[in-house]
Motif scaffolding. Structure first.
Motif, PDB file in Angstrom:
ATOM      1  N   GLU A 147       0.836  -1.197   0.000  1.00 26.29           N
ATOM      2  CA  GLU A 147       0.000   0.000   0.000  1.00 26.29           C
ATOM      3  C   GLU A 147       0.871   1.247   0.000  1.00 26.29           C
ATOM      4  N   PHE A 148       0.430   2.253  -0.757  1.00 27.11           N
ATOM      5  CA  PHE A 148       1.077   3.565  -0.767  1.00 27.11           C
ATOM      6  C   PHE A 148       0.076   4.620  -0.331  1.00 27.11           C
ATOM      7  N   ASP A 149       0.530   5.542   0.469  1.00 26.65           N
ATOM      8  CA  ASP A 149      -0.273   6.708   0.832  1.00 26.65           C
ATOM      9  C   ASP A 149       0.702   7.789   1.267  1.00 26.65           C
ATOM     10  N   GLU A 150       0.206   8.985   1.415  1.00 28.19           N
ATOM     11  CA  GLU A 150       1.066  10.089   1.821  1.00 28.19           C
ATOM     12  C   GLU A 150       0.393  10.868   2.944  1.00 28.19           C
ATOM     13  N   VAL A 151       1.222  11.533   3.739  1.00 31.06           N
ATOM     14  CA  VAL A 151       0.733  12.273   4.897  1.00 31.06           C
ATOM     15  C   VAL A 151       1.654  13.467   5.126  1.00 31.06           C
ATOM     16  N   TYR A 152       1.089  14.533   5.664  1.00 32.40           N
ATOM     17  CA  TYR A 152       1.912  15.666   6.094  1.00 32.40           C
ATOM     18  C   TYR A 152       2.327  15.430   7.529  1.00 32.40           C
ATOM     19  N   ALA A 153       3.617  15.587   7.805  1.00 30.27           N
ATOM     20  CA  ALA A 153       4.132  15.253   9.125  1.00 30.27           C
ATOM     21  C   ALA A 153       5.218  16.211   9.551  1.00 30.27           C
TER      22      ALA A 153
ATOM     23  N   GLY B  59      -5.080  25.327   6.807  1.00 30.07           N
ATOM     24  CA  GLY B  59      -4.214  24.773   5.773  1.00 30.07           C
ATOM     25  C   GLY B  59      -3.197  23.810   6.330  1.00 30.07           C
ATOM     26  N   ARG B  60      -2.221  23.453   5.512  1.00 32.78           N
ATOM     27  CA  ARG B  60      -1.256  22.419   5.853  1.00 32.78           C
ATOM     28  C   ARG B  60      -0.122  22.933   6.737  1.00 32.78           C
ATOM     29  N   GLY B  61       0.121  24.207   6.724  1.00 30.61           N
ATOM     30  CA  GLY B  61       1.188  24.733   7.554  1.00 30.61           C
ATOM     31  C   GLY B  61       2.560  24.355   7.034  1.00 30.61           C
ATOM     32  N   PRO B  62       3.558  24.371   7.903  1.00 34.38           N
ATOM     33  CA  PRO B  62       4.931  24.124   7.468  1.00 34.38           C
ATOM     34  C   PRO B  62       5.305  22.646   7.427  1.00 34.38           C
ATOM     35  N   ARG B  63       4.348  21.760   7.488  1.00 32.89           N
ATOM     36  CA  ARG B  63       4.660  20.337   7.543  1.00 32.89           C
ATOM     37  C   ARG B  63       5.208  19.830   6.213  1.00 32.89           C
ATOM     38  N   ARG B  64       5.990  18.752   6.294  1.00 28.90           N
ATOM     39  CA  ARG B  64       6.582  18.149   5.097  1.00 28.90           C
ATOM     40  C   ARG B  64       5.776  16.929   4.688  1.00 28.90           C
ATOM     41  N   LEU B  65       5.800  16.643   3.401  1.00 23.35           N
ATOM     42  CA  LEU B  65       5.056  15.526   2.847  1.00 23.35           C
ATOM     43  C   LEU B  65       5.871  14.239   2.962  1.00 23.35           C
ATOM     44  N   VAL B  66       5.228  13.180   3.451  1.00 26.23           N
ATOM     45  CA  VAL B  66       5.878  11.888   3.649  1.00 26.23           C
ATOM     46  C   VAL B  66       5.132  10.829   2.848  1.00 26.23           C
ATOM     47  N   LEU B  67       5.853  10.080   2.036  1.00 24.69           N
ATOM     48  CA  LEU B  67       5.292   8.951   1.299  1.00 24.69           C
ATOM     49  C   LEU B  67       5.495   7.695   2.136  1.00 24.69           C
ATOM     50  N   THR B  68       4.431   6.914   2.274  1.00 19.21           N
ATOM     51  CA  THR B  68       4.455   5.699   3.081  1.00 19.21           C
ATOM     52  C   THR B  68       4.228   4.492   2.187  1.00 19.21           C
ATOM     53  N   ALA B  69       5.049   3.465   2.344  1.00 15.72           N
ATOM     54  CA  ALA B  69       4.861   2.181   1.669  1.00 15.72           C
ATOM     55  C   ALA B  69       4.808   1.103   2.742  1.00 15.72           C
ATOM     56  N   VAL B  70       3.771   0.259   2.685  1.00 15.72           N
ATOM     57  CA  VAL B  70       3.573  -0.764   3.703  1.00 15.72           C
ATOM     58  C   VAL B  70       3.195  -2.081   3.045  1.00 15.72           C
TER      59      VAL B  70
ATOM     60  N   SER C  29      11.597  18.099  14.655  1.00 18.10           N
ATOM     61  CA  SER C  29      12.150  19.134  13.787  1.00 18.10           C
ATOM     62  C   SER C  29      12.132  18.662  12.338  1.00 18.10           C
ATOM     63  N   GLN C  30      12.003  19.601  11.425  1.00 15.77           N
ATOM     64  CA  GLN C  30      12.048  19.285  10.000  1.00 15.77           C
ATOM     65  C   GLN C  30      13.400  18.677   9.630  1.00 15.77           C
ATOM     66  N   LYS C  31      14.446  19.142  10.272  1.00 16.43           N
ATOM     67  CA  LYS C  31      15.800  18.680   9.972  1.00 16.43           C
ATOM     68  C   LYS C  31      15.970  17.189  10.251  1.00 16.43           C
ATOM     69  N   HIS C  32      15.373  16.710  11.320  1.00 16.57           N
ATOM     70  CA  HIS C  32      15.568  15.319  11.735  1.00 16.57           C
ATOM     71  C   HIS C  32      14.355  14.437  11.470  1.00 16.57           C
ATOM     72  N   LEU C  33      13.397  14.903  10.676  1.00 18.99           N
ATOM     73  CA  LEU C  33      12.200  14.113  10.402  1.00 18.99           C
ATOM     74  C   LEU C  33      12.553  12.742   9.836  1.00 18.99           C
ATOM     75  N   ASP C  34      13.523  12.680   8.916  1.00 20.84           N
ATOM     76  CA  ASP C  34      13.926  11.389   8.341  1.00 20.84           C
ATOM     77  C   ASP C  34      14.349  10.396   9.421  1.00 20.84           C
ATOM     78  N   ARG C  35      15.070  10.869  10.416  1.00 22.87           N
ATOM     79  CA  ARG C  35      15.534   9.982  11.481  1.00 22.87           C
ATOM     80  C   ARG C  35      14.367   9.412  12.288  1.00 22.87           C
ATOM     81  N   TYR C  36      13.389  10.247  12.586  1.00 22.70           N
ATOM     82  CA  TYR C  36      12.225   9.783  13.328  1.00 22.70           C
ATOM     83  C   TYR C  36      11.387   8.813  12.493  1.00 22.70           C
ATOM     84  N   LEU C  37      11.320   9.041  11.192  1.00 24.37           N
ATOM     85  CA  LEU C  37      10.586   8.124  10.315  1.00 24.37           C
ATOM     86  C   LEU C  37      11.276   6.764  10.263  1.00 24.37           C
ATOM     87  N   GLU C  38      12.614   6.764  10.205  1.00 26.75           N
ATOM     88  CA  GLU C  38      13.345   5.498  10.202  1.00 26.75           C
ATOM     89  C   GLU C  38      13.211   4.779  11.547  1.00 26.75           C
ATOM     90  N   ASP C  39      13.152   5.527  12.617  1.00 29.20           N
ATOM     91  CA  ASP C  39      12.896   4.975  13.948  1.00 29.20           C
ATOM     92  C   ASP C  39      11.551   4.256  13.949  1.00 29.20           C
TER      93      ASP C  39
END
Length: 195
Positions: free
Chosen positions: A23-29, A47-58, A150-160
């Motif tokens: 499954e693929f979906d996307e979310v602002y996080a 609105g969406r605010g300053p959040r970044r778009l994240v693609l999810t594959a499961v 933080s936006q800077k470390h979002l990737d790290r939290y997603l990998e966590d």
């Protein structure tokens, strides 16, 4: 120190996933959502605010992957999807036009038409509820544990989150062993770099 542990965990979940149904979906996080129009104090924009778009594959019943992308366009979703998924029997998505690049083995639900799940004549359950559940995990992680990402470390939290979700059936020692076997190391200078 916590980011260094996340870096070790990330090496385990950077490999692409494979499964019968993906499954693929996307979310602002990455930041607290703004309140809807009319629901907040004066001056709070909707609105969406300053959040970044994240693609999810499961993989249904299996592993999850997350990737920060720039937009809902096929130029961003295509390369990210290719990097996240090695092979799939069937892709499940919503009707976002960018997902058309996944090919003929794709089934979709039309959220704008109030369709969230259906069973096709061949018995296949068509939905993206598993991916949306991972989004709920992400929101719960922010609200209940992290409180702010933080936006800077979002990737790290997603990998966590991908690590914990993908190895949820393993015992503590197996998860620890997987993390400690990673070849990666996060240097302090890279952690605090401005980019």
């Amino acid at each position: 120190m916590a980011h260094r542990v996340r870096e070790m965990m990330a090496w385990v979940v950077r490999a692409p996933i494979s499964g019968e149904v993906v499954e693929f979906d996307e979310v602002y996080a990455g930041a607290k959502p703004r309140q809807k129009a009319g629901g907040g104090p004066t001056g709070v924009k909707s609105g969406r605010g300053p959040r970044r778009l994240v693609l999810t594959a499961v993989v249904r019943g299996g592993e999850a992957r997350f990737r920060v992308i720039a937009s809902h366009g096929k130029d961003d979703i295509g390369p990210a999807a290719s990097a996240m998924v090695q092979a799939a029997g069937t892709f499940m998505t919503d009707t976002l036009p960018a997902y058309s690049m996944l090919g003929a083995d794709r089934r979709s639900v039309k959220h704008s038409g109030k369709e969230f799940a259906r069973t096709d004549p061949d018995g296949t359950s068509v939905h993206v509820n598993t991916a949306e559940s991972r989004h709920a995990d992400l929101r719960r992680m922010v609200l209940g544990v992290r409180h702010w990402i933080s936006q800077k470390h979002l990737d790290r939290y997603l990998e966590d989150l991908a690590f914990r979700r993908s190895l949820r059936e393993s015992d503590v020692l197996a998860r620890l062993g997987a993390a400690l076997s990673s070849p990666g190391r996060l240097f302090y200078r890279n952690l605090v770099a401005s980019s």
